[in-house]
Every structure is written in C-alpha cells, then in structure tokens.
Design a protein around this motif. Structure first.
Motif, PDB file in Angstrom:
ATOM      1  N   LEU A 134       0.867  -1.582  11.143  1.00 54.71           N
ATOM      2  CA  LEU A 134       1.211  -1.805   9.740  1.00 54.71           C
ATOM      3  C   LEU A 134       2.233  -2.927   9.606  1.00 54.71           C
ATOM      4  O   LEU A 134       3.135  -3.067  10.437  1.00 54.71           O
ATOM      5  N   GLN A 135       2.073  -3.693   8.550  1.00 59.34           N
ATOM      6  CA  GLN A 135       3.046  -4.728   8.223  1.00 59.34           C
ATOM      7  C   GLN A 135       4.106  -4.115   7.302  1.00 59.34           C
ATOM      8  O   GLN A 135       3.796  -3.245   6.480  1.00 59.34           O
ATOM      9  N   HIS A 136       5.361  -4.540   7.418  1.00 61.34           N
ATOM     10  CA  HIS A 136       6.404  -3.967   6.578  1.00 61.34           C
ATOM     11  C   HIS A 136       7.382  -5.049   6.126  1.00 61.34           C
ATOM     12  O   HIS A 136       7.488  -6.127   6.733  1.00 61.34           O
TER      13      HIS A 136
ATOM     14  N   ALA B 120       5.821   2.208  12.357  1.00 63.38           N
ATOM     15  CA  ALA B 120       4.848   1.506  11.517  1.00 63.38           C
ATOM     16  C   ALA B 120       4.223   0.348  12.281  1.00 63.38           C
ATOM     17  O   ALA B 120       3.002   0.121  12.200  1.00 63.38           O
TER      18      ALA B 120
ATOM     19  N   PHE C 179       5.011  -1.134   2.998  1.00 68.47           N
ATOM     20  CA  PHE C 179       4.073  -1.115   4.126  1.00 68.47           C
ATOM     21  C   PHE C 179       2.689  -1.501   3.627  1.00 68.47           C
ATOM     22  O   PHE C 179       2.288  -1.149   2.511  1.00 68.47           O
ATOM     23  N   SER C 180       1.944  -2.197   4.450  1.00 69.67           N
ATOM     24  CA  SER C 180       0.548  -2.508   4.133  1.00 69.67           C
ATOM     25  C   SER C 180      -0.259  -2.497   5.418  1.00 69.67           C
ATOM     26  O   SER C 180       0.272  -2.727   6.507  1.00 69.67           O
ATOM     27  N   GLY C 181      -1.563  -2.223   5.254  1.00 74.34           N
ATOM     28  CA  GLY C 181      -2.435  -2.172   6.413  1.00 74.34           C
ATOM     29  C   GLY C 181      -3.746  -1.519   6.045  1.00 74.34           C
ATOM     30  O   GLY C 181      -4.022  -1.241   4.867  1.00 74.34           O
TER      31      GLY C 181
ATOM     32  N   ASP D 119       0.821  -1.207   0.000  1.00 76.94           N
ATOM     33  CA  ASP D 119       0.000   0.000   0.000  1.00 76.94           C
ATOM     34  C   ASP D 119       0.855   1.257   0.000  1.00 76.94           C
ATOM     35  O   ASP D 119       0.420   2.313  -0.437  1.00 76.94           O
TER      36      ASP D 119
ATOM     37  N   GLN E 210      -4.935   3.976   8.357  1.00 79.52           N
ATOM     38  CA  GLN E 210      -3.597   3.949   8.953  1.00 79.52           C
ATOM     39  C   GLN E 210      -2.519   4.221   7.911  1.00 79.52           C
ATOM     40  O   GLN E 210      -1.531   4.912   8.181  1.00 79.52           O
ATOM     41  N   ILE E 211      -2.736   3.697   6.687  1.00 81.68           N
ATOM     42  CA  ILE E 211      -1.773   3.950   5.615  1.00 81.68           C
ATOM     43  C   ILE E 211      -1.756   5.433   5.260  1.00 81.68           C
ATOM     44  O   ILE E 211      -0.689   6.042   5.071  1.00 81.68           O
TER      45      ILE E 211
END
Length: 820
Positions: free
Chosen positions: A84-86, A79, A209-211, A62, A215-216
């Motif tokens: 958030l995942q990274h 993050a 990053f994704s989420g 994202d 939040q993004i």
C-alpha cells in the motif's frame, strides 16, 4: 447409431433448423441472455469501480486514518509490506494574517505523494502536485476574506509564505468543523519554521492509504480491530458518510437490474423451448420409426442445443463487448478520471448463465421429445404436449433459482425472484381464464370479428394462460424497474436539495443575536438560530451507564464525549417526530427529545430519566419524545433537545446555517467585518463534490435502465412474433374460407390488444407489490402507492402489443403465406 453418425445428423438438422422460426427464436433468446448478462455484469463492475474511485476523490485515498497523535511507524511499515502507498497529513486551525487582516484558517501540511486519489485543481495550474517550499496554495474564500490575490504574501506564525495559486477544488478536506474552515495548503518542510505547533496544540494527524481493493479491505479490517478511542477510520468502500448510502443504493439497483434481465431472458428461453419442442414431436416420431432409440434422440437434441448455445454465446459475448465499448465512450465524460477497465474474466458470466438456464429449463422438454411414440406419425393426438408433473416443475424451479443465486451471490434474492415469477404467472393465468372469455363475448356483440375472437380465446385458453402470465410478468418487471429507478433518483436528489445550506456560523454570542438576525434579514436570508451547550451523559434512570447498558451499548460514541445540547419551545421543522409528543411552550418540567437512532442504540424509551453534566453541574430530564434526524441536511441538528428553562442559565453560544448563492459571495466578507468574533464555515466545496457524485450515480443508473428497457421491448417483440408465427396457417385457412387479409390481421391485432390490456391491468397490481418489496428490502426507500400506473399500464400494454403485432405482420413473411 455410431457417435460420428449422430454428430453428422445433428449438424445437418441444425442447419435445416436455422430456417425455422422456433429455432431462430431460441437462438435469439440465448443470444439476448448471454449479451445482457455479460454486459450488465461487466458494466456493473466497471461502474462500481469507477464510482468507488470517484468517491475516493473526495477522500483523497482509499483509506484514511485520523488521530490526535502521530500515526505509529509500525502501521506505516505494515502498510508498505502489504503493497500500500501512504501519505501523512498534519492539519490544524490557526490564524493567518496580512498587514491589515487576520483570519482563522485550517492549515494542511502535506508532503509528496499527495493526494493519493484525485488531484488538487488550482488557478493558475501548477506543475507540482503540492506547494513548493516557501509557498502556499489558498482557497478562494480565504483570499476573499483577507482581501488579497495570488502573488501576495501572508504570515503564518513566524513565517511568511507567498500565495502562488488559488485552490478551486481539493480532495481530503479532513473531518469535523476544522475541515470546513477556509483552507491553506503548505509544504510540510515549512511547518517547523512557522512554530505554530506547540505543546498542548490541537493537531489532527491523518494518514492516507491507497492500493488494490482486496489489500485495502484487509488492511481496513486489521486497523478496525486495533482502533483507539481517539482514532477514526474512513474507507472508500465502507465508511464514506454521504457516498456510502448512495453507493449501496446504486449497487442494489445494479443487482436488481441484472436480476430482472435474467428473469426476462429466462422467460423467453422457456417460451422458445416450449414452442421448439412442440414443433419437434413429429420429427422425433419419424426418427424412432427409422430405428433411433429414445436415448439417442435425447443425445441428438442435447448436442443440438449445445451447438446452438455455443453459436449464440459466441455472438453474444462479442456483442456485449461492443456494447460495453459503446456505453464506455458515452460514460467516459461522466467521471472526471474516466472509467476504469472492467474485470474481463467476468465476460464468462453471460455464456455460463445462459447455458445453465438452458439446461435447467430445457432438459425436461427434450426428455418429452425423446418419448414421443411412433404412432404420432399416424395419430395427431399422440403428438399433443404432455404437461410436466409437479415434481419436475419443482426441480426446474429449484435449478433456475440456483442459477440465479449463483449469478447474484444471494440466495434470498434468488428465492424471492423465483417465487414472485411463479406466483405472477399463476395469478395471470387464473385471471386469463376468468377475464378473457367474458371480454370475448362482450366484443362478439359489438364487432364483426368478435365471434371469431371469442372462439379463438376459447380455443387458445390453455396457451393464453402461459402467454398472458409471461406478458404480465414482462410489463411488471419493466414498470417496477422504471419506478424503482425514479424513486432512487428522487432519494439521491433529496439528500442534497437545491436549497441545501452551504454556510455555517458558530460561536454566536447572546448579545449578537438581534443585530445578526437583522443583518441576515436585511440581506434576504431567512434562518433560525439555535442555542448550543456542551454536556455529557452521566446516568440513565439514576444509574451509571455501565450498570444498565451492555458492552456493545457502552461502545457508543455518544457516551465517550460531550454532546451538543440545545433547547427549543417548538419542534424543529426539519426533524420528524417519531414517538411521544412535543412539550407545551409554557412547560416547567425538565423534558428532553432524543434522536431516534441514539435512543434505539442505547435502549432508551419514553419516560426514562437521563442525567447530564454541564460545567461541573448535574441535572436530569425525562424523555418526552424521539425524533428522526437527517444528518446530511446541513442544518443544525442535535442528539438532545431540551424544553426551555432547563439550560437557559448556563453559558451558551448559538449556531445557524444558511445558503449563499453565487451572487452573494461578498456577503460572507461583509458578515465577518460586522461580526469579527463569529466563525463562518463554508461547506460549499464539499457539497459540490457530493452533488457531482450523486449526478454520476443518476446518469449511470439511467443508462442501465434504458438498456434494460430496450432489451425488454425486444423480448416483447419476439414474444409477439413467436405467437403470430403460430397463427399463419390458421389465418391462411380463414382466408380460404372467405376472410380477407385485412380481417385476419385485424383479428390478430384485436386479440393482442385485449391481451395487452388484461396483462397491463394485472401488472399494475403486481407492480405495486413488487416495488413495495424492492423499496423496503433492497433500496431502503419509503413505501409509496402509484395510482397513475392503474391507468397507464393497461394502455401501455395494449399499445405495446398492438405495435408489436403490426411490426410482426409487416416483416414476418405472413402476407406471402396468405397469398399462397
């Protein structure tokens, strides 16, 4: 009258009203408004999320942050704290080799989880998402150029890696020319053993990053404020290079479709309420004669409307959910990862919208019903419809505009839509009073029923003004929507035409120009080779940039880096000259052509003198013209193009681009064998991904257009049926006086054919105006005229309303009333 008695009377009258055409038409209008608004809102939300996710498949996440240095650990911690995942990616260009071949490749060193969005498609399929230690996955073009296949071993630095899969498609290719080189994916655990990264190596560090969307967006805003000059930030919601424009247009089309759907339903609610209120005048007078007060009558009809809305809204919500499931099953194959679930809280949008429209439009007619005098039972003239005062009309317009603004989230669009609707109806009504009587008199001389038609036009002239205005607006909205979608599709397709180049060749030396041109010509490839030199802007009109530019202009990236400079005798065919003129071929002056947007951003104008530094030498050139550049054309493009003679004495290389078909895949290998010093960059995979996204947008917009057009046709049919219902008693009387059933039917059809033709002619004029505004303000498209609609729309209006009249005669119970 007590409240319980009022409610019982309301329920009883509601049941009896179900047998009347006016009440059923109003319920159908509310049903369509609820269904269309809920369905378009849910589908728009679903498609937007799905297309954003499809766009994320190209980015691999994202959000993507790239840097020439490792990403600080503090950002990764922040993050994680936001949920958030990274994932970290290291990318660099280096040579890979076999026993016989060497090739410059772009290496991606990755670790799980990767990618965060989408997946890497390989042949043969792999059980893991990234290569295992000691192995690598290579793109097909890398295997072809090295002359190896899956299962063989390559050398990367000091390590040997076994190729276990060929990469068919992959997200997250990175940015810049490095991303277009044949790519090799390795496990990050193998990176240290290769020893290819040394001090001074040009390495790209990228964190994905994704989420959740909010939040993004929040994290994107946070990173945006702290970006360093060497960092670049890409967001799937804001910064996709190709997808952002297409997604913005698609979002605009969805909003426009929703807006047109609201206007269609609002028109039908207005017409149905007008008919229904006119039919209730005698009943209101009777209720007053029985002792009810005007306030109680108003309450009675308000409760009745709310009960009708509740019934229509409930059925409409169910219908919108069923329709969403049906279209979801159709659209599911369009996106590789499928459609996400919509936000079902938006289901309430349709019922609330139809209720708001009902109250905004319907309160004034109900107020008139409650004020009908008792004498209306004895004198018919007391039951005539009293026109609304201008203050009341303005209040209704204001309330309707407010409802649309809340639905669209845009006061500008709501105001424009409301004003355009009012102007359209007023203009159509004026044209009706001017055009229809002469047309009726002309037909009176030529047709047997012409005199009756002329009399009906005169008798119904007040109602025809409203009717013709609504018909005209219906045709205008439907035609405008169709034209806008067609032009939008053409715009999307024009971004990536069929002959888009998919190969770039750089680092072409001057002595290779002639043999390379001959090789390409012999291979059936026509292309132009452009000289290229790197240079930096150092002064504007003899002054350093910081003295003549403001702070925002100084932040322009063109002032912070070296630019690719070129020179040409003739203007490039794929650039459009915006201002100024191109220089003569034999000019001896130092002239320059500047890209239009860069000139606007830096405040440059014709005649300004710009100083450049190339290889330690400085020189100046005068701006001769500005050009419009389509950067997504995949052709060599430059911010600055000089006249011949300015740069020819500096060391230069050349660049070109061309397209290879599927049948010419072996040509790239032959090219590198003949010219081993060249760098060949294949962008075909990126183009395929972008083309796939554009195809999804086209298919989605076409589906939404079809559904909206179907709803519009239903509204037209209901409008004609409503009007014919008013003709039943009149036609029965004509039959008593000697007309046959066929003659009265022909009279109705002739009237609606004339109305359809007139409304189509006026709709053609208004369509040109509205599509111009839509193209310019909403979809950012060039203005075009559409001469064909001047013929098509009158014929379409005539055919559409004639067919609707035929269908209504067949199914409305009209013949039974005539026979009685």
């Amino acid at each position: 009258m007590r409240s319980s008695q009022l409610i019982r009377l309301t329920l009883k009258q509601s049941r009896s009203d179900l047998r009347t055409f006016e009440w059923r038409a109003l319920l159908l209008a509310l049903f369509l408004a609820t269904t269309l608004a809920s369905f378009l809102t849910l589908l728009g939300n679903q498609l937007e999320k799905g297309l954003n996710r499809q766009s994320a498949l190209m980015l691999g996440a994202d959000l993507s942050l790239s840097d020439s240095q490792p990403i600080p650990a503090s950002l990764l911690t922040a993050a994680s704290e936001q949920g958030l995942q990274h994932s970290n990616v290291i990318q660099f260009s280096t040579m890979v080799s076999t026993d016989e071949q060497m090739l410059l490749s772009s290496v991606r060193a990755v670790a799980s989880p990767y990618p965060l969005r989408g997946e890497i498609v390989t042949q043969p399929p792999q059980s893991t998402r990234i290569p295992a230690q000691g192995t690598a996955w290579a793109e097909q073009q890398l295997l072809e150029r090295l002359g190896i296949s899956v299962g063989e071993t390559i050398t990367l630095g000091y390590s040997q890696l076994k190729i276990t899969a060929a990469v068919i498609s992959s997200p997250d290719r990175g940015t810049g020319f490095r991303s277009f080189s044949p790519q090799l994916l390795i496990n990050r655990q193998d990176l240290a053993a290769t020893r290819v990264i040394q001090p001074g190596s040009r390495i790209g560090y990228r964190t994905l990053f994704s989420g959740p969307e909010q939040q993004i967006r929040d994290f994107h805003a946070r990173l945006q404020q702290a970006l360093t000059p060497q960092q670049r930030l890409w967001s799937v919601y804001e910064d996709q290079p190709l997808a952002s424009g297409a997604m913005q247009n698609a979002s605009g089309f969805l909003r426009m479709t929703s807006l047109f759907g609201i206007l269609l339903c609002g028109l039908l609610i207005t017409l149905s309420l007008r008919r229904y209120s006119s039919a209730q005048y005698r009943r209101s007078a009777l209720l007053q004669s029985l002792g009810m007060k005007p306030r109680q009558i108003l309450q009675l009809y308000l409760i009745k409307l709310l009960l009708g809305w509740l019934l229509a809204a409930l059925i409409g919500v169910i219908a919108s959910l069923l329709l969403l499931q049906l279209t979801g099953s159709v659209l599911q194959p369009l996106l590789p990862s499928g459609l996400p679930s919509p936000d079902y809280r938006l289901t309430a949008t349709g019922p609330l919208l139809s209720l708001a429209l009902l109250l905004a439009i319907g309160y004034s007619p109900l107020l008139q019903i409650s004020r009908i005098p008792v004498m209306g039972l004895l004198r018919h003239d007391q039951l005539s419809h009293q026109g609304l005062s201008w203050p009341v009309r303005l209040v209704i317009l204001f309330l309707s505009g407010a409802v649309i603004a809340l639905y669209l989230g845009s006061v500008t669009h709501a105001l424009a839509a409301t004003l355009l609707s009012v102007i359209t109806i007023l203009l159509a009504g004026l044209c009706a009073s001017l055009l229809l009587p002469p047309a009726g008199r002309l037909l009176a001389r030529r047709f047997r029923l012409g005199r009756l038609l002329s009399y009906r036009i005169h008798q119904q002239r007040q109602w025809h003004r409203v009717q013709l205005g609504i018909m005209c607006l219906l045709l205008t909205l439907l035609c405008s929507l169709l034209i806008s979608q067609t032009e939008l599709v053409n715009r999307w397709r024009a971004q990536l035409p069929v002959n888009t180049p998919n190969q770039f060749v750089i680092n072409i030396q001057p002595w290779e120009l002639q043999p390379l041109s001959q090789f390409l010509t012999d291979s059936g490839i026509e292309t132009d080779l452009y000289p290229m030199i790197r240079g930096r802007i150092t002064a504007i009109n003899g002054q350093p940039p910081e003295r003549v530019l403001d702070q925002d202009q100084l932040e322009n990236n063109a002032l912070k880096r070296e630019l690719n400079l070129s020179w040409l005798a003739k203007a490039p065919a794929h650039n459009e000259l915006v201002s100024g003129s191109w220089w003569p071929m034999d000019t001896q002056e130092n002239l320059i052509s500047v890209e239009q947007q860069l000139a606007a951003n830096l405040g440059l104008k014709l005649g300004d003198k710009i100083t450049f530094e190339v290889g330690g030498d400085s020189f100046s050139a005068t701006i001769s013209n500005t050009r419009k550049v389509e950067w997504r054309s995949f052709r060599p493009n430059f911010y600055m193009i000089f006249s011949p003679g300015v740069l020819q004495n500096y060391p230069q290389t050349y660049i070109t681009s061309f397209r290879l078909s599927d049948k010419q895949v072996g040509l790239s290998r032959e090219l590198l064998k003949r010219f081993p010093s060249l760098t060949l960059i294949d962008v075909s995979q990126w183009i395929n991904q972008a083309s796939e996204l554009i195809d999804r947008l086209i298919q989605a917009s076409t589906l939404i257009l079809g559904i909206t057009l179907c709803a519009g046709i239903v509204l037209v049919q209901l409008l004609v049926s409503q009007e014919l219902e008013q003709r039943r008693h009149e036609n029965a009387l004509l039959q008593v006086l000697g007309s046959t059933a066929a003659q009265t039917r022909q009279l109705d059809i002739l009237e609606f054919a004339l109305l359809g033709c007139a409304s189509g002619a006026m709709a053609a004029v208004l369509t040109e105006i509205i599509t111009g505004l839509i193209s310019y303000r909403l979809l950012d498209l060039p203005l075009l005229l559409h001469p064909w609609i001047w013929l098509i729309l009158p014929l379409t209006g005539m055919l559409l309303f004639t067919l609707a009249a035929l269908i209504s005669h067949r199914h409305s119970g009209y013949r039974q009333l005539q026979q009685s």
